[in-house]
Design an enzyme around this catalytic site. Structure first.
Site, PDB file in Angstrom:
ATOM      1  N   ASP A   1      65.694   5.639   7.998  1.00  0.00           N
ATOM      2  CA  ASP A   1      65.017   5.911   6.660  1.00  0.00           C
ATOM      3  C   ASP A   1      63.326   5.959   6.927  1.00  0.00           C
ATOM      4  OD1 ASP A   1      63.754   5.748   4.042  1.00  0.00           O
ATOM      5  OD2 ASP A   1      65.268   4.031   3.379  1.00  0.00           O
ATOM      6  N   HIS A   2      63.112   7.331   6.888  1.00  0.00           N
ATOM      7  CA  HIS A   2      61.644   7.481   7.109  1.00  0.00           C
ATOM      8  C   HIS A   2      60.670   6.714   6.186  1.00  0.00           C
ATOM      9  CE1 HIS A   2      58.647   9.356   9.649  1.00  0.00           C
ATOM     10  NE2 HIS A   2      59.029  10.470   9.548  1.00  0.00           N
ATOM     11  N   ARG A   3      61.213   6.260   5.044  1.00  0.00           N
ATOM     12  CA  ARG A   3      60.284   5.517   4.159  1.00  0.00           C
ATOM     13  C   ARG A   3      59.660   4.354   5.063  1.00  0.00           C
ATOM     14  NH1 ARG A   3      63.914   5.063  -1.096  1.00  0.00           N
ATOM     15  NH2 ARG A   3      65.106   4.121   0.611  1.00  0.00           N
TER      16      ARG A   3
END
Ligand code: CAO
Length: 666
Positions: free
Chosen positions: A638-640
């Site tokens: 999850d690049h967040r």
């Protein structure tokens, strides 16, 4: 307390209007303005409010009945004696209103004061007939003092819980004063400002828009015509002009539908044409019974009051010879003739406030065919009629169409396993049987659950996948050497337990992978435990049992736990607590094949490791190519929550640990 009969008020000239809902029952205690009944005709729908509060003694109508102005609705034991309210109500339902009052109450304006003579004067602007509504809120003011306005420009917009309508300027001129503001409430006859207009007071009588109230008053004094018509019975057919009736000052209104053809036999009140402006839509009824001998308009034409629609040959009328055809201004509308002694009736076909309430400005000028009641429904539901597929004749939008549109919209908004996401164009439905034999089978519960989870994660999580390879040549040699020993302890030592152990180790080193992002999108939950989920393929679908405290378990313990959980998954014996609480997931397709893949993060976890089949590859050792067993790793994250550099470090670390598992001891 006194008992009285509450009657149907002025309903804009409509007659025999159906009651579609009765909102009160006998014994109810109601307040003034509470809705008593809802009426709906093909021209408009409206709530009929109680003129005063009290106790409903008797309901004198039922759903499905048709009523006209003056018909009894309920018997009410009125609260106290509000003479003012009673008078107002009696006024509304009276059929013997003096003509002078009519002029006073229905005039859109009256001269305020002569302003300097010489061709300009100041007139008051008054709130026109609101169809019985009072204290209606001004929701928008479209003009300002000093503005030059043209007759028919909208001055302000009124909206009550029953209707909304634009109030047009009765004149072309300059707005001198505006005495109301948004949020004010107004009733018929209230002065809202003054205008300076050209011409003298006497000119005005000719130039001012027709006053609905004046017409009947004037026409009431024209019994000669009625007599003439009575006399005419039994005479020869007479060719009568049909002209556009009073449109409440609206002009150049497009004809969106013509309901008749030359040669048709028509009854009085049959709809001839349907007009639609940006303010209202209305049917124009026939003033006569007879044969339509000529039609002077076509769909798309724009018409104004007095324009010729066509000619009807009225049977049994006197020969027209020598008698000029009546013009609309000379003759009464059928509605007016029926009630020429009533106050301020809207002539038949005049857009009532209810019709105006139902008005809808078609998008991009595109005309949508729909009746006022349908437009009102669409407005209430926030439906753009331009988007509704019409099923009525001549592509007319019906109420059912609006309901179907709403139903479909709600269906789309409801999340479903494999359905489209909000705002995403749906994949078109297709009839596959046109290409060959097919069989439809509903998805199983597990498949549906999996689909929902994956879809949700795919839509919510910005995914990135980092690829790497681990040299597991030494690991594989060790694994093979330990296989029998492990088996003796009831464990199958595949590469997977090593991967679980190595991931638990890497999570301790990179705790930012052992987090979950809270719903607010701003808070990370850092986990102090390491539970690793492992995707298991079963005939019914995917399951993800969890190896708890993987960091604290030995390889053999992990392998036996996996064997146990795998068996339970295959036999659907997994308990809920054995499938929850994972921090990180491993999805291994290594026993099957492939070189890499992009697994979907098992949200609310923030990363997942995909493992593909290990292969012998020639690896350059600095001087030679060496055959090494390389294990493909695919880390989706999850690049967040995780940045790319950390993901690269994580997979590199994991590869190092798998290459030399002695690191697990460090
Ligand atoms: N490379 C090469 N060989 C591998 C391997 C890899 N990465 N992983 C396993 N193997 C070998 C094993 O060593 C074993 O061979 P041996 O018997 O000679 O040792 C053979 O493949 C079969 O292994 P397995 O499947 O019995 O056991 P596993 O531990 O590898 O996997 C499980 C267990 C439950 C993960 C697996 O059965 C499974 O269900 N995998 C599918 C998971 C899945 O569907 N993921 C996709 C999810 S996203 O859609």
């Amino acid at each position: 307390m006194s008992s009285e009969i509450i009657k149907v008020p002025d309903i804009g000239g409509s007659e025999d209007v159906e009651i579609i809902e009765i909102a009160v029952s006998e014994g109810d205690v109601i307040a003034a303005e509470d809705t008593l009944i809802t009426l709906e005709s093909d021209k408009a729908s409206m709530d009929v409010p109680a003129p005063k509060g009290g106790k409903v003694l008797k309901v004198l109508v039922k759903e499905g009945d048709t009523v006209s102005e003056g018909d009894d609705i309920i018997e009410l034991e009125a609260e106290g004696t509000d003479s003012g309210a009673e008078e107002a109500h009696e006024e509304a339902s009276s059929e013997t209103e003096p003509a002078e009052d009519t002029e006073e109450t229905s005039a859109g304006e009256k001269p305020a004061a002569a302003s300097g003579g010489g061709g300009s004067r100041t007139v008051e602007i008054k709130v026109p007939d609101l169809g019985g509504s009072s204290d209606v809120e001004i929701i928008e003011i479209a003009v300002a003092e000093g503005d030059d306005v043209t007759a028919e420009d909208t001055l302000f917009t009124l909206e009550s819980d029953k209707a909304s309508m634009d109030v047009p300027s009765p004149h072309t001129g300059k707005l001198i004063t505006l005495t109301v503001k948004e949020g004010d409430t107004v009733s018929e006859g209230d002065v809202v400002g003054t205008m300076e207009i050209g011409g003298s007071a006497s000119d005005e009588a000719e130039s001012a828009p027709p006053k609905a109230a004046e017409e009947p008053a004037e026409q009431a004094g024209a019994p000669a015509e009625e007599e003439a018509e009575e006399e005419a019975a039994g005479g020869e057919p007479e060719r009568k002009e049909i002209r556009v009736p009073d449109l409440s000052g609206v002009s150049d209104v497009p004809i969106i539908e013509i309901g008749v053809a030359e040669g048709d036999e028509i009854d009085e009140e049959d709809s001839l044409i349907t007009l639609e402006s940006d303010k209202a839509s209305m049917d124009v009824p026939s003033p006569y019974k007879g044969k339509l001998v000529q039609l002077a308009v076509k769909e798309g034409d724009s018409v104004s009051e007095g324009d010729l629609i066509g000619y009807i040959e009225v049977a049994g009328a006197k020969p027209a010879a020598g008698k000029p055809s009546e013009t609309p201004s000379e003759r009464k509308s059928p509605a007016a003739s029926a009630r020429s002694d009533k106050p301020a009736p809207a002539p038949s076909g005049t857009p009532s406030p209810e019709a105006q309430m139902a008005a809808h400005k078609p998008r991009d000028g595109k005309l949508v065919h729909a009746g006022p009641a349908v437009r009102m429904l669409a407005r209430e539901l926030g439906v753009d009629l331009g988007l509704v597929r019409p099923s009525g004749p001549k592509e007319r939008v019906l109420k059912e169409d609006v309901h179907a549109y709403v139903k479909q919209a709600i269906g789309k908004a409801r999340p479903s396993a494999a359905a489209d996401g909000a705002g995403i164009p749906p994949i078109p439905e297709m009839d596959f049987s046109q290409f060959g034999d097919v069989e439809e089978k509903p998805m199983g519960r597990l498949l549906k659950m999996g689909a929902t989870n994956l879809h949700r994660s795919w839509l919510n999580v910005p995914h990135v996948t980092q690829f790497d390879e681990a040299d597991i040549t030494e690991l594989e040699a060790f694994r093979k050497s330990m296989k029998a020993e492990a088996e003796a302890q009831g464990a199958k030592l595949t590469p997977l337990p090593f991967l679980v152990k190595a991931c638990a180790f890497a999570l301790a080193k990179f705790p930012q992978f052992n987090v979950s992002l809270k719903g607010d999108g701003e808070t990370l939950v850092w986990k102090k435990y390491v539970h690793i989920g492992v995707a298991v393929d079963t005939p019914d679908g995917l399951m993800v049992p969890v190896v708890r405290d993987a960091d604290k378990k030995s390889l053999i313990e992990i392998a036996t736990t996996m064997a146990d959980l795998g068996k339970k998954a295959q036999t659907k014996k997994l308990k809920r607590e054995e499938m929850t609480g994972g921090c990180f997931t491993i999805s291994s397709l290594g026993s099957i094949g492939g070189t890499a893949f992009t697994p979907i993060v098992n949200a609310p976890e923030v990363a997942i490791l995909g493992v593909s089949k290990a292969q012998m590859k020639p690896i350059w050792n600095g001087s030679d190519f060496e055959p090494r067993l390389m294990l493909p790793l695919s880390l989706s994250y999850d690049h967040r929550a995780i940045n790319g550099a950390d993901a690269a470090r994580f997979t590199a670390f994991l590869a190092d640990v798998l290459t030399d598992i002695r690191r697990l001891l460090l």
